[in-house]
Scaffold this motif. Structure first.
Motif, PDB file in Angstrom:
ATOM      1  N   LEU A   9      83.313 -17.095  -9.469  1.00  0.00           N
ATOM      2  CA  LEU A   9      82.607 -18.072 -10.274  1.00  0.00           C
ATOM      3  C   LEU A   9      81.133 -18.062  -9.881  1.00  0.00           C
ATOM      4  O   LEU A   9      80.802 -18.210  -8.708  1.00  0.00           O
ATOM      5  CB  LEU A   9      83.213 -19.463 -10.041  1.00  0.00           C
ATOM      6  N   LEU A  10      80.258 -17.886 -10.850  1.00  0.00           N
ATOM      7  CA  LEU A  10      78.827 -17.809 -10.590  1.00  0.00           C
ATOM      8  C   LEU A  10      78.267 -19.200 -10.308  1.00  0.00           C
ATOM      9  O   LEU A  10      78.399 -20.110 -11.127  1.00  0.00           O
ATOM     10  CB  LEU A  10      78.101 -17.185 -11.786  1.00  0.00           C
ATOM     11  N   ILE A  11      77.635 -19.346  -9.150  1.00  0.00           N
ATOM     12  CA  ILE A  11      77.017 -20.602  -8.729  1.00  0.00           C
ATOM     13  C   ILE A  11      75.522 -20.367  -8.561  1.00  0.00           C
ATOM     14  O   ILE A  11      75.106 -19.371  -7.979  1.00  0.00           O
ATOM     15  CB  ILE A  11      77.608 -21.097  -7.388  1.00  0.00           C
ATOM     16  N   VAL A  12      74.737 -21.285  -9.076  1.00  0.00           N
ATOM     17  CA  VAL A  12      73.282 -21.228  -8.914  1.00  0.00           C
ATOM     18  C   VAL A  12      72.867 -22.405  -8.040  1.00  0.00           C
ATOM     19  O   VAL A  12      73.399 -23.502  -8.164  1.00  0.00           O
ATOM     20  CB  VAL A  12      72.551 -21.247 -10.280  1.00  0.00           C
ATOM     21  N   THR A  13      71.937 -22.145  -7.123  1.00  0.00           N
ATOM     22  CA  THR A  13      71.388 -23.193  -6.267  1.00  0.00           C
ATOM     23  C   THR A  13      69.870 -23.166  -6.397  1.00  0.00           C
ATOM     24  O   THR A  13      69.248 -22.117  -6.236  1.00  0.00           O
ATOM     25  CB  THR A  13      71.790 -22.982  -4.793  1.00  0.00           C
TER      26      THR A  13
END
Length: 141
Positions: free
Chosen positions: A56-60
């Protein structure tokens, strides 16, 4: 380094000389704007950082805000730009899907990026919105 000349906003567009005729009175002192560049990670089904090239692609964002990426307008070019940004070397094989198989993880995180549009394979060519109009089923994995 001397005679630095750049044709764009990426260091790869720059030329320079390793030989120099400078004194320290010519050293560059640089002030940059605030860091707004997000970082990306992949989560596995246990909500841990994936040790594989799938998840799952997570952006921070630099302020610590983290969440998922909506698939509105998402393309293979976007996938390649993000895979390259994450340091994957075989990014030409990048692909993406959005089928809800990470639903538990998806529903526990806010959607923080939408309408990602990359003009090339470098993330610096991308535009995006931090507000979204997505349903949970539209989140990337």
């Amino acid at each position: 380094m001397d005679n630095l000349s750049c044709g764009g906003y990426n260091f790869s567009s720059c030329s320079f000389s390793i030989e120099h005729n400078c004194g320290h009175s010519e050293d560059v002192v640089l002030r940059c704007g605030p860091i707004i560049h997000p970082t990306f990670t992949l989560l596995d089904s246990n909500k841990n950082t994936s040790s594989e090239n799938y998840g799952l692609l997570i952006v921070t964002y630099p302020d610590g805000t983290a969440g998922t990426v909506c698939d509105d307008g998402f393309t293979t070019t976007n996938a390649i730009a993000i895979c390259q940004e994450m340091g994957f070397e075989e990014f030409e094989d990048a692909s993406w899907e959005s089928d809800g198989s990470f639903m538990e993880e998806q529903s526990s995180l806010p959607i923080v990026m939408d309408n990602l549009s990359c003009g090339g394979y470098d993330f610096s060519s991308c535009d995006f919105a931090t507000e979204h109009n997505c349903g949970v089923m539209m989140v990337l994995q």
